[in-house]
Design a protein around this motif. Structure first.
Motif, PDB file in Angstrom:
ATOM      1  N   PRO A  34       0.824  -1.211   0.000  1.00 36.53           N
ATOM      2  CA  PRO A  34       0.000   0.000   0.000  1.00 36.53           C
ATOM      3  C   PRO A  34       0.860   1.263   0.000  1.00 36.53           C
ATOM      4  CG  PRO A  34       0.030  -0.984   2.183  1.00 36.53           C
ATOM      5  CD  PRO A  34       0.779  -1.926   1.269  1.00 36.53           C
ATOM      6  N   PHE A  35       0.295   2.338  -0.499  1.00 33.98           N
ATOM      7  CA  PHE A  35       0.932   3.648  -0.444  1.00 33.98           C
ATOM      8  C   PHE A  35       0.618   4.279   0.910  1.00 33.98           C
ATOM      9  CE2 PHE A  35       0.785   4.747  -5.287  1.00 33.98           C
ATOM     10  CZ  PHE A  35       1.561   3.640  -5.565  1.00 33.98           C
ATOM     11  N   PRO A  36       1.465   5.182   1.382  1.00 33.10           N
ATOM     12  CA  PRO A  36       1.131   5.923   2.607  1.00 33.10           C
ATOM     13  C   PRO A  36      -0.189   6.682   2.416  1.00 33.10           C
ATOM     14  CG  PRO A  36       3.426   6.266   2.008  1.00 33.10           C
ATOM     15  CD  PRO A  36       2.783   5.542   0.859  1.00 33.10           C
ATOM     16  N   ASP A  37      -0.959   6.780   3.477  1.00 30.35           N
ATOM     17  CA  ASP A  37      -2.272   7.429   3.405  1.00 30.35           C
ATOM     18  C   ASP A  37      -2.191   8.855   2.870  1.00 30.35           C
ATOM     19  OD1 ASP A  37      -3.516   5.142   4.340  1.00 30.35           O
ATOM     20  OD2 ASP A  37      -3.602   5.842   6.414  1.00 30.35           O
ATOM     21  N   ASP A  38      -1.176   9.614   3.306  1.00 32.85           N
ATOM     22  CA  ASP A  38      -1.050  10.998   2.850  1.00 32.85           C
ATOM     23  C   ASP A  38      -0.807  11.074   1.344  1.00 32.85           C
ATOM     24  OD1 ASP A  38      -1.481  11.982   5.358  1.00 32.85           O
ATOM     25  OD2 ASP A  38       0.602  12.560   5.741  1.00 32.85           O
ATOM     26  N   ASP A  85      13.894  -1.668  -2.542  1.00 31.38           N
ATOM     27  CA  ASP A  85      12.635  -2.256  -2.091  1.00 31.38           C
ATOM     28  C   ASP A  85      12.058  -1.581  -0.852  1.00 31.38           C
ATOM     29  OD1 ASP A  85      12.913  -4.046  -4.166  1.00 31.38           O
ATOM     30  OD2 ASP A  85      13.650  -5.676  -2.902  1.00 31.38           O
ATOM     31  N   SER A  86      12.900  -0.980  -0.043  1.00 31.05           N
ATOM     32  CA  SER A  86      12.417  -0.364   1.200  1.00 31.05           C
ATOM     33  C   SER A  86      11.950   1.079   0.997  1.00 31.05           C
ATOM     34  CB  SER A  86      13.520  -0.393   2.260  1.00 31.05           C
ATOM     35  OG  SER A  86      14.616   0.409   1.836  1.00 31.05           O
ATOM     36  N   GLY A 105       8.834   1.400   9.505  1.00 34.36           N
ATOM     37  CA  GLY A 105       8.479   2.356  10.558  1.00 34.36           C
ATOM     38  C   GLY A 105       7.071   2.897  10.379  1.00 34.36           C
ATOM     39  N   THR A 106       6.925   4.212  10.488  1.00 37.43           N
ATOM     40  CA  THR A 106       5.604   4.826  10.443  1.00 37.43           C
ATOM     41  C   THR A 106       5.044   4.918   9.028  1.00 37.43           C
ATOM     42  OG1 THR A 106       6.462   7.070  10.155  1.00 37.43           O
ATOM     43  CG2 THR A 106       6.183   6.273  12.431  1.00 37.43           C
ATOM     44  N   GLY A 107       5.908   4.805   8.016  1.00 40.67           N
ATOM     45  CA  GLY A 107       5.459   4.936   6.640  1.00 40.67           C
ATOM     46  C   GLY A 107       5.316   6.371   6.191  1.00 40.67           C
ATOM     47  N   SER A 108       5.643   7.319   7.078  1.00 40.19           N
ATOM     48  CA  SER A 108       5.528   8.726   6.694  1.00 40.19           C
ATOM     49  C   SER A 108       6.888   9.411   6.600  1.00 40.19           C
ATOM     50  CB  SER A 108       4.625   9.472   7.678  1.00 40.19           C
ATOM     51  OG  SER A 108       5.173   9.411   8.976  1.00 40.19           O
ATOM     52  N   GLY A 126       6.981  13.722   7.238  1.00 35.96           N
ATOM     53  CA  GLY A 126       5.692  13.495   6.601  1.00 35.96           C
ATOM     54  C   GLY A 126       5.573  14.311   5.335  1.00 35.96           C
ATOM     55  N   LEU A 127       4.533  14.040   4.576  1.00 33.84           N
ATOM     56  CA  LEU A 127       4.341  14.716   3.303  1.00 33.84           C
ATOM     57  C   LEU A 127       4.101  16.208   3.483  1.00 33.84           C
ATOM     58  CD1 LEU A 127       4.239  14.307   0.260  1.00 33.84           C
ATOM     59  CD2 LEU A 127       1.800  13.767   0.484  1.00 33.84           C
TER      60      LEU A 127
END
Length: 146
Positions: A34-38, A85-86, A105-108, A126-127
């Protein structure tokens, strides 16, 4: 939300028509995560954000999908650089360096990848912070120590 944030930043960035949810889902499936929500939320408001010089502050969905697939699977890339890949690449500074979300981690967390020395340097939490820092920069290499 994202269009309003970019408008408040007072920059000459060009926003596109929104991406489609099914296109995002297909890209996530093709890349295997999945992509980060932001990032998804921004793409649903604008399928890419470019500065006045054409740099991809945030790439369109097609480029995100294609560039990440290429960087992860091309044999010649694998001989030159550490694995990608990361990371989930999503933007550039117009000079070859590319920005990516860490897929751990947090993905952000956002890093810049230097194409010359293969370094990966943390640049934003974050974005929103990435967009703010990019907008405030007086040069495309704002993330490098002066």
């Amino acid at each position: 939300m994202w269009r309003e944030l970019i408008s408040r930043l007072g920059v000459d960035w060009h926003l596109a028509d929104p991406a489609r949810q099914d296109g995002i889902a297909a890209a996530e499936e093709a890349l295997g995560h999945p992509f980060p929500d932001d990032l998804k939320a921004l793409l649903l408001e604008s399928d890419g954000v470019h500065d006045g010089l054409g740099a991809g502050v945030v790439w369109d969905l097609k480029r995100i999908r294609e560039d990440n697939a290429f960087l992860r699977t091309d044999a010649s890339i694998g001989e030159l650089y550490m694995p990608f890949d990361s990371l989930l690449f999503f933007g550039d500074n117009g000079g070859g360096d590319q920005f990516a979300f860490a897929r751990t981690g947090t993905g952000s967390e956002i890093y810049v990848w230097d194409h010359e020395d293969d370094s990966r340097i943390w640049v934003a939490g974050g974005l929103d912070q990435y967009l703010e820092r990019t907008a405030q920069a007086d040069n495309p290499d704002w993330f490098r120590p002066r």
